[in-house]
Design an enzyme around this catalytic site. Structure first.
Site, short mmCIF file in Angstrom:
data_model
loop_
_atom_site.label_atom_id
_atom_site.label_comp_id
_atom_site.label_asym_id
_atom_site.label_seq_id
_atom_site.Cartn_x
_atom_site.Cartn_y
_atom_site.Cartn_z
N SER A 33 0.83 -1.22 0.00
CA SER A 33 0.00 0.00 0.00
C SER A 33 0.85 1.25 0.00
O SER A 33 1.72 1.41 0.86
CB SER A 33 -0.83 0.09 1.28
OG SER A 33 -1.73 -0.95 1.37
N HIS A 64 -3.87 0.16 -4.73
CA HIS A 64 -3.34 -1.09 -5.29
C HIS A 64 -3.72 -1.14 -6.77
O HIS A 64 -4.82 -1.57 -7.11
CB HIS A 64 -3.92 -2.30 -4.56
CG HIS A 64 -3.35 -2.49 -3.20
ND1 HIS A 64 -2.44 -3.47 -2.90
CD2 HIS A 64 -3.54 -1.80 -2.05
CE1 HIS A 64 -2.10 -3.38 -1.63
NE2 HIS A 64 -2.75 -2.39 -1.09
N HIS A 86 -5.82 -9.31 -1.09
CA HIS A 86 -5.73 -9.64 0.33
C HIS A 86 -6.81 -10.64 0.73
O HIS A 86 -7.89 -10.67 0.15
CB HIS A 86 -5.92 -8.37 1.18
CG HIS A 86 -4.90 -7.31 0.93
ND1 HIS A 86 -4.99 -6.44 -0.13
CD2 HIS A 86 -3.77 -7.00 1.59
CE1 HIS A 86 -3.95 -5.62 -0.11
NE2 HIS A 86 -3.18 -5.94 0.93
N TYR A 88 -8.65 -10.37 3.27
CA TYR A 88 -9.85 -9.67 3.77
C TYR A 88 -10.80 -9.24 2.64
O TYR A 88 -11.92 -8.81 2.89
CB TYR A 88 -9.47 -8.46 4.63
CG TYR A 88 -8.68 -7.38 3.94
CD1 TYR A 88 -9.25 -6.57 2.97
CD2 TYR A 88 -7.34 -7.17 4.26
CE1 TYR A 88 -8.52 -5.58 2.33
CE2 TYR A 88 -6.61 -6.19 3.65
CZ TYR A 88 -7.20 -5.39 2.68
OH TYR A 88 -6.47 -4.43 2.05
N GLU A 89 -10.34 -9.35 1.39
CA GLU A 89 -11.23 -9.03 0.27
C GLU A 89 -12.26 -10.14 0.04
O GLU A 89 -13.14 -10.01 -0.80
CB GLU A 89 -10.42 -8.75 -0.99
CG GLU A 89 -9.58 -7.47 -0.86
CD GLU A 89 -8.73 -7.17 -2.08
OE1 GLU A 89 -9.30 -6.92 -3.14
OE2 GLU A 89 -7.48 -7.22 -1.95
N ALA A 116 2.89 -2.19 4.00
CA ALA A 116 2.69 -1.17 5.02
C ALA A 116 2.29 -1.92 6.29
O ALA A 116 1.57 -2.92 6.20
CB ALA A 116 1.58 -0.22 4.59
N MET A 214 -1.54 -7.01 7.06
CA MET A 214 -2.64 -7.85 6.55
C MET A 214 -2.27 -8.58 5.25
O MET A 214 -3.15 -8.94 4.47
CB MET A 214 -3.89 -6.98 6.33
CG MET A 214 -4.33 -6.16 7.53
SD MET A 214 -5.71 -5.08 7.11
CE MET A 214 -5.79 -4.01 8.57
N SER A 215 -0.95 -8.76 5.00
CA SER A 215 -0.57 -9.43 3.74
C SER A 215 0.59 -10.38 3.97
O SER A 215 0.58 -11.15 4.91
CB SER A 215 -0.22 -8.37 2.69
OG SER A 215 0.84 -7.55 3.13
N ASN A 238 2.41 3.63 10.90
CA ASN A 238 1.66 4.14 12.07
C ASN A 238 2.00 3.32 13.30
O ASN A 238 2.50 2.20 13.17
CB ASN A 238 0.14 4.03 11.79
CG ASN A 238 -0.27 2.58 11.48
OD1 ASN A 238 -0.08 2.11 10.36
ND2 ASN A 238 -0.80 1.89 12.47
N HIS A 251 -7.00 4.40 6.87
CA HIS A 251 -6.25 3.97 5.70
C HIS A 251 -5.50 5.16 5.09
O HIS A 251 -4.37 5.03 4.60
CB HIS A 251 -7.21 3.34 4.67
CG HIS A 251 -6.54 2.75 3.48
ND1 HIS A 251 -5.59 1.75 3.58
CD2 HIS A 251 -6.66 3.01 2.16
CE1 HIS A 251 -5.16 1.43 2.37
NE2 HIS A 251 -5.79 2.18 1.49
N1 HPA Z 1 -2.46 -2.84 11.26
C1 HPA Z 1 -2.60 -3.70 10.24
N2 HPA Z 1 -2.19 -3.41 9.01
C2 HPA Z 1 -1.62 -2.22 8.80
C3 HPA Z 1 -1.45 -1.28 9.83
C4 HPA Z 1 -1.91 -1.61 11.14
O1 HPA Z 1 -1.80 -0.84 12.10
N3 HPA Z 1 -0.84 -0.19 9.28
C5 HPA Z 1 -0.64 -0.49 7.98
N4 HPA Z 1 -1.11 -1.69 7.68
#
Ligand code: HPA
Length: 286
Positions: A33, A64, A86, A88-89, A116, A214-215, A238, A251
């Site tokens: 991302s 993406h 992903h 989650y999709e 990310a 998440m990947s 973050n 996001h």
């Molecule tokens: N959690 C999960 N996936 C992420 C995060 C997060 O804090 N930041 C970027 N991708």
């Protein structure tokens, strides 16, 4: 009888190869991302949207783009996933790892993963880069579940060194030399799409995770299964949930932090790809 999933992979591989003049990449890259701009460092020869390949899953997440790029970085032939799908999709994990497997079948022997991620380790600055030392797959099915694809690899592949120690050292060395904020740690993959709760992040910290995303872990497992050399870098965009008082994760924040470090991250990648290629030259089958 060939495994039906193997037949699907070969069909995708052949469809992509037909659009790229048989271009043979040595290194495969996955851009996470907000890290799509890494591709600006590339001398692109072919772009193949996933949507143009029959049987390929297509990503729906903003940021993406969803295509393969074929070309050269520092003279090294590479294939790059600009955008990924992903779990989650709502896709089966088998579909999630398909684009990575296809890059392996196209000839890539090394996979460089990026993503990310949230910093679980409170000491990690944002944005910064974490070289992935190991991973924990948490709450997402193993991509190798189901009848084994014998054509790709063994039923019970070893995962004791998923992330190649030499490539990890190389990434850290180049990052430090370039003055980038770098660390090394364990990546935990959770399902998403909701960000984690503070309690889940406390758990991740207790389990030894440095970053959460998440990947990536499922892709690394699928790649190791087929014998690819793997390395990965998380862009810490973050602080993970609960580490900052009164903070709401979005996001947009993830994308903005990705943008803030994308140019430096791409400089690192551009420097490291030729070094990886030299390091792995010995074990390469031409
Ligand atoms: N959690 C999960 N996936 C992420 C995060 C997060 O804090 N930041 C970027 N991708």
């Amino acid at each position: 009888m060939p495994h039906p999933e193997y037949e699907r992979l070969v069909r995708c591989r052949d469809a992509v190869a037909a659009k790229t003049g048989g271009f043979r990449p040595r290194i495969a890259l996955v851009l996470g991302s907000g890290l799509g701009p890494l591709a600006e460092r590339m001398d692109v020869r072919y772009a193949v949207p996933y949507a143009d390949v029959d049987g390929m899953p297509v990503s729906t997440v903003p940021g993406h783009a969803g295509r393969y790029l074929f070309g050269y970085i520092g003279g090294v032939p590479v294939v790059c996933m600009q955008g990924r799908v992903h779990f989650y999709e709502g896709l089966p994990v088998r579909d999630v790892v398909l684009p990575v497997r296809v890059m392996g079948l196209l000839g890539a022997r090394t996979l460089f993963l990026t993503n990310a991620a949230g910093g679980v380790d409170p000491a990690m600055p944002t944005p910064s880069l974490m070289v992935i030392a190991d991973h924990i797959l948490f709450g997402v099915p193993n991509p190798l579940a189901g009848p084994n694809i014998d054509e790709l690899g063994p039923r019970f592949p070893d995962m004791s060194a998923v992330y190649d120690p030499m490539l990890r050292a190389l990434l850290l060395e180049h990052g430090h030399k370039m003055g980038l904020p770098m660390s090394e740690g364990v990546y935990i993959q959770m399902s998403g799409p909701s960000f984690e709760t503070p309690a889940e992040i406390r758990m991740a910290g207790l389990l030894g995770a440095g970053a959460v995303g998440m990947s990536t872990a499922v892709e690394a497992v699928a790649a190791r299964h087929m014998g690819l050399r793997v390395c990965g870098v998380s862009c810490i965009t973050n602080k993970a949930a609960g580490l900052e008082a009164d903070h709401t994760l979005t996001h947009a924040e993830v994308m903005a932090a990705g943008d803030a470090i994308a140019a430096r991250f791409s400089a690192l990648t551009a420097a490291v790809i030729p070094a990886i290629d030299r390091l792995t030259a010995d074990s390469r089958e031409e």
